[in-house]
Motif scaffolding. Structure first.
Motif, PDB file in Angstrom:
ATOM      1  N   ILE A 428       0.425  -0.659  10.382  1.00 56.49           N
ATOM      2  CA  ILE A 428       0.797  -0.582   8.964  1.00 56.49           C
ATOM      3  C   ILE A 428       0.192   0.705   8.414  1.00 56.49           C
ATOM      4  O   ILE A 428      -1.039   0.837   8.310  1.00 56.49           O
ATOM      5  CB  ILE A 428       0.295  -1.812   8.185  1.00 56.49           C
ATOM      6  N   ARG A 429       1.044   1.649   8.075  1.00 53.62           N
ATOM      7  CA  ARG A 429       0.577   2.993   7.728  1.00 53.62           C
ATOM      8  C   ARG A 429       1.168   3.442   6.388  1.00 53.62           C
ATOM      9  O   ARG A 429       2.325   3.174   6.092  1.00 53.62           O
ATOM     10  CB  ARG A 429       0.964   3.995   8.820  1.00 53.62           C
ATOM     11  N   PHE A 430       0.334   4.155   5.618  1.00 53.05           N
ATOM     12  CA  PHE A 430       0.780   4.744   4.351  1.00 53.05           C
ATOM     13  C   PHE A 430       1.563   3.720   3.520  1.00 53.05           C
ATOM     14  O   PHE A 430       2.680   3.974   3.067  1.00 53.05           O
ATOM     15  CB  PHE A 430       1.618   6.000   4.614  1.00 53.05           C
ATOM     16  N   SER A 431       0.953   2.581   3.361  1.00 49.92           N
ATOM     17  CA  SER A 431       1.584   1.481   2.642  1.00 49.92           C
ATOM     18  C   SER A 431       0.632   0.938   1.595  1.00 49.92           C
ATOM     19  O   SER A 431      -0.499   1.432   1.440  1.00 49.92           O
ATOM     20  CB  SER A 431       1.984   0.365   3.629  1.00 49.92           C
ATOM     21  N   ALA A 432       1.065  -0.060   0.839  1.00 50.34           N
ATOM     22  CA  ALA A 432       0.236  -0.716  -0.171  1.00 50.34           C
ATOM     23  C   ALA A 432       0.229  -2.211   0.128  1.00 50.34           C
ATOM     24  O   ALA A 432       1.294  -2.830   0.241  1.00 50.34           O
ATOM     25  CB  ALA A 432       0.771  -0.448  -1.565  1.00 50.34           C
ATOM     26  N   VAL A 433      -0.975  -2.785   0.279  1.00 48.96           N
ATOM     27  CA  VAL A 433      -1.101  -4.198   0.617  1.00 48.96           C
ATOM     28  C   VAL A 433      -2.156  -4.840  -0.276  1.00 48.96           C
ATOM     29  O   VAL A 433      -3.027  -4.165  -0.829  1.00 48.96           O
ATOM     30  CB  VAL A 433      -1.491  -4.391   2.098  1.00 48.96           C
ATOM     31  N   ALA A 447      -4.416   4.767   6.322  1.00 53.21           N
ATOM     32  CA  ALA A 447      -4.058   5.437   5.070  1.00 53.21           C
ATOM     33  C   ALA A 447      -3.284   4.500   4.143  1.00 53.21           C
ATOM     34  O   ALA A 447      -2.279   4.883   3.542  1.00 53.21           O
ATOM     35  CB  ALA A 447      -3.246   6.709   5.360  1.00 53.21           C
ATOM     36  N   THR A 448      -3.787   3.289   4.024  1.00 53.76           N
ATOM     37  CA  THR A 448      -3.081   2.244   3.273  1.00 53.76           C
ATOM     38  C   THR A 448      -3.910   1.774   2.090  1.00 53.76           C
ATOM     39  O   THR A 448      -5.126   1.536   2.225  1.00 53.76           O
ATOM     40  CB  THR A 448      -2.757   1.066   4.211  1.00 53.76           C
ATOM     41  N   LEU A 449      -3.278   1.619   0.930  1.00 52.50           N
ATOM     42  CA  LEU A 449      -3.933   1.118  -0.275  1.00 52.50           C
ATOM     43  C   LEU A 449      -4.120  -0.389  -0.158  1.00 52.50           C
ATOM     44  O   LEU A 449      -3.191  -1.110   0.206  1.00 52.50           O
ATOM     45  CB  LEU A 449      -3.090   1.446  -1.499  1.00 52.50           C
ATOM     46  N   THR A 450      -5.322  -0.868  -0.495  1.00 54.66           N
ATOM     47  CA  THR A 450      -5.589  -2.294  -0.375  1.00 54.66           C
ATOM     48  C   THR A 450      -5.919  -2.962  -1.708  1.00 54.66           C
ATOM     49  O   THR A 450      -5.988  -4.196  -1.763  1.00 54.66           O
ATOM     50  CB  THR A 450      -6.766  -2.544   0.586  1.00 54.66           C
ATOM     51  N   ASP A 451      -6.143  -2.195  -2.766  1.00 57.02           N
ATOM     52  CA  ASP A 451      -6.491  -2.827  -4.049  1.00 57.02           C
ATOM     53  C   ASP A 451      -5.866  -2.119  -5.243  1.00 57.02           C
ATOM     54  O   ASP A 451      -6.391  -2.156  -6.344  1.00 57.02           O
ATOM     55  CB  ASP A 451      -8.009  -2.895  -4.217  1.00 57.02           C
ATOM     56  N   ASN A 452      -4.750  -1.459  -5.001  1.00 56.08           N
ATOM     57  CA  ASN A 452      -4.038  -0.776  -6.079  1.00 56.08           C
ATOM     58  C   ASN A 452      -2.731  -1.506  -6.368  1.00 56.08           C
ATOM     59  O   ASN A 452      -1.866  -1.610  -5.492  1.00 56.08           O
ATOM     60  CB  ASN A 452      -3.740   0.681  -5.715  1.00 56.08           C
ATOM     61  N   THR A 453      -2.594  -1.991  -7.589  1.00 56.72           N
ATOM     62  CA  THR A 453      -1.380  -2.723  -7.964  1.00 56.72           C
ATOM     63  C   THR A 453      -0.202  -1.771  -8.064  1.00 56.72           C
ATOM     64  O   THR A 453      -0.266  -0.768  -8.790  1.00 56.72           O
ATOM     65  CB  THR A 453      -1.576  -3.430  -9.307  1.00 56.72           C
ATOM     66  N   PRO A 454       0.876  -2.015  -7.371  1.00 56.94           N
ATOM     67  CA  PRO A 454       2.041  -1.119  -7.459  1.00 56.94           C
ATOM     68  C   PRO A 454       2.571  -1.050  -8.899  1.00 56.94           C
ATOM     69  O   PRO A 454       2.677  -2.092  -9.571  1.00 56.94           O
ATOM     70  CB  PRO A 454       3.067  -1.782  -6.533  1.00 56.94           C
ATOM     71  N   PRO A 455       2.886   0.139  -9.372  1.00 55.13           N
ATOM     72  CA  PRO A 455       3.394   0.289 -10.744  1.00 55.13           C
ATOM     73  C   PRO A 455       4.887  -0.027 -10.843  1.00 55.13           C
ATOM     74  O   PRO A 455       5.714   0.837 -11.174  1.00 55.13           O
ATOM     75  CB  PRO A 455       3.103   1.758 -11.055  1.00 55.13           C
ATOM     76  N   PHE A 456       5.241  -1.281 -10.571  1.00 51.86           N
ATOM     77  CA  PHE A 456       6.643  -1.666 -10.668  1.00 51.86           C
ATOM     78  C   PHE A 456       7.115  -1.534 -12.119  1.00 51.86           C
ATOM     79  O   PHE A 456       6.372  -1.831 -13.061  1.00 51.86           O
ATOM     80  CB  PHE A 456       6.838  -3.096 -10.193  1.00 51.86           C
ATOM     81  N   ALA A 457       8.367  -1.129 -12.288  1.00 50.62           N
ATOM     82  CA  ALA A 457       8.892  -0.897 -13.633  1.00 50.62           C
ATOM     83  C   ALA A 457       8.839  -2.161 -14.479  1.00 50.62           C
ATOM     84  O   ALA A 457       8.438  -2.124 -15.645  1.00 50.62           O
ATOM     85  CB  ALA A 457      10.319  -0.358 -13.545  1.00 50.62           C
ATOM     86  N   SER A 458       9.230  -3.312 -13.924  1.00 48.86           N
ATOM     87  CA  SER A 458       9.191  -4.567 -14.672  1.00 48.86           C
ATOM     88  C   SER A 458       9.307  -5.736 -13.702  1.00 48.86           C
ATOM     89  O   SER A 458      10.400  -6.023 -13.216  1.00 48.86           O
ATOM     90  CB  SER A 458      10.317  -4.632 -15.709  1.00 48.86           C
TER      91      SER A 458
END
Length: 505
Positions: A428-433, A447-458
């Motif tokens: 799992i690479r360059f991803s957000a989990v 290179a994966t984010l583990t505690d950043n909430t994705p900025p989904f539009a809505s």
């Protein structure tokens, strides 16, 4: 002395004048051979069929009549207290029993070791917007408190109907093509037989009845949708109240097994589209919605040719899983899977999965969800209780988002893995989990984010485009040649975004 007449001798099919009802009434109340009716609730009737299927497809309003035979194999005579259509006077079906017509008849006699003809008619108006694809009712028999039912089914719309009353219903030809000239309706389990191919062209609408689906058994499925002209799989209920109801379709198989308490029966759920030994299947620009398990891929494929290549596809609002894989081989990109009662995707029993730019977003709101958004396992327990390992070696997920509405819970991860033998390299690479478990095998991440909430539009509108220009959400060059995102818009060269949608500057 008058001898009692046999009921078969009195039953005449379509003679023009139905005098049987009056004759029967006189027979059972007069003469020295008066019949005694059993009141034993243990005695039951048998039927020539447990389901009567009217499989005529009407292009204009029309009617069709089919027979049903009722048997009393008991030695004693029975009086059927009531025979009725459950739908009553609103039912499109009609019942004719020896000339007596109606949604119900009462106190109908049937001698021991005798039988009774019932004629069932249905009228269908395929042009009416309110007519469902599949019309259903039941004929209920009440005899001494013993209730029995026969199902009545008719095709309601002008459509292509596939399937029938058999457990498995193979397609009629080995090289089948479904086009968008009319809707397609699946009733029961429709099978693409071994070595055969089903091609579904762009814009085709497929409606699947409850408990049914498409089984691709060591064969090939090609879904050839296009942007703006997708192939859509959904349930067959047309009412507006069913637009967002999950669990409307998906293969169900009944199993019986013996226990110390007797014979038990369970119903196993399988994918609405079930690739069992799929051979080079492809799915492009498809939409699967409102089922139980949208897509299931089982123990199939080779390293050179995946069982499934899935691209630009949306799977959502499944009561169980969006994508359920068991030792499968899948390639894919630009896929969006969201809102499932258990997991958006479960990659189990090992396998080889190569997926880029996929968004797995579980914001299920129909109840409490106990499962993670995405699950990986590389083992199973066999029937002898032994643990069997099956590797995930060769799997690779790049530029993906694994998230859900339980990310804020301190004792819950939206990505869960249960691996006895993790792959030798990060997969799992360059991803957000979403990962908080201190025992999580971090070596599978790069290179994966583990505690950043994705900025989904809505998330409330289920708009999973990224609304932030932050470079955190830049990914890495894909393992596939991907020029466009799920919207058909260009991907950035070199550092395309995570997820199925590319931010447009």
């Amino acid at each position: 002395m008058d001898m009692p007449l046999n009921l078969r001798d009195r039953t005449k099919i379509f003679t023009g004048f139905f005098l049987g009802a009056a004759l029967l009434a006189g027979l059972f109340v007069s003469g020295c051979g008066k019949v005694q009716f059993s009141e034993n609730p243990a005695l039951s009737l048998e039927f020539s069929a447990d389901t009567v299927l009217f499989d005529t497809v009407f292009t204009t309003i029309g009617s069709v009549t089919l027979p049903l035979k009722v048997y009393n194999w008991n030695a004693e005579a029975l009086r059927i207290d009531e025979i009725e259509l459950v739908g009553g006077s609103e039912s499109p079906f009609r019942v004719n029993i020896d000339g007596e017509v109606g949604p119900s008849v009462t106190d109908w006699p049937i001698l021991g070791d005798d039988s009774l003809w019932i004629f069932l008619e249905v009228t269908v108006d395929p042009s009416a917007a309110s007519t469902p694809f599949i019309i259903e009712d039941e004929l209920r028999f009440n005899t001494n408190g013993n209730e029995q039912r026969v199902s009545l089914i008719a095709w309601g719309q002008n459509a292509h109907f596939h399937g029938g009353l058999n457990e498995l219903n193979p397609l009629p030809s080995c090289d089948e093509v479904w086009t968008n000239d009319l809707p397609h309706v699946i009733y029961g389990i429709v099978e693409v037989d071994m070595g055969c191919t089903l091609t579904i062209k762009e814009g085709t609408q497929i409606h699947v009845h409850d408990g049914g689906g498409l089984l691709v058994f060591q064969s090939t499925l090609r879904i050839e949708g296009e942007l703006g002209n997708e192939v859509v799989f959904q349930g067959d209920r047309l009412e507006s109240s069913y637009v967002n109801v999950p669990g409307q379709w998906g293969i169900e198989i009944d199993f019986q097994f013996e226990t110390e308490y007797g014979i038990e029966e369970i119903t196993a759920q399988r994918g609405g589209i079930w690739l069992y030994g799929g051979v080079e299947c492809t799915m492009d620009y498809a939409v699967l919605r409102n089922g139980t398990i949208g897509l299931q891929v089982d123990t199939t494929g080779t390293d050179e040719s995946p069982a499934l290549d899935i691209r630009n596809t949306i799977i959502h609002n499944m009561s169980a899983y969006g994508l359920y894989a068991q030792g499968g081989t899948i390639d894919g990109y630009n896929n969006l899977i969201y809102d499932c009662g258990q997991s958006t995707a479960a990659f189990t029993l090992g396998g080889a999965y190569k997926m880029d730019h996929c968004t797995f977003a579980n914001y299920w709101a129909e109840g409490v969800r106990q499962s993670p958004s995405v699950l990986f396992t590389d083992w199973y327990e066999d029937i002898n209780g032994n643990i069997q390992e099956r590797s995930l070696e060769g799997s690779a997920f790049n530029n993906c988002i694994f998230w859900g509405n339980n990310y804020s819970l301190t004792d819950f991860d939206e990505l869960v893995v249960s691996l006895l033998n993790p792959p030798t390299s990060p997969f799992i690479r360059f991803s957000a989990v979403d990962v908080q478990d201190p025992e999580f095998p971090m070596g599978i991440l790069e290179a994966t984010l583990t505690d950043n909430t994705p900025p989904f539009a809505s998330t409330s509108d289920r708009d999973f485009h990224l609304s932030s220009n932050n470079s955190l959400w830049d990914g890495v060059a894909s393992q596939f040649a991907i020029g466009l995102d799920l919207d058909g818009l260009p991907r950035a060269i070199g550092q395309p975004d995570m997820g199925c949608y590319e931010r447009q500057q």
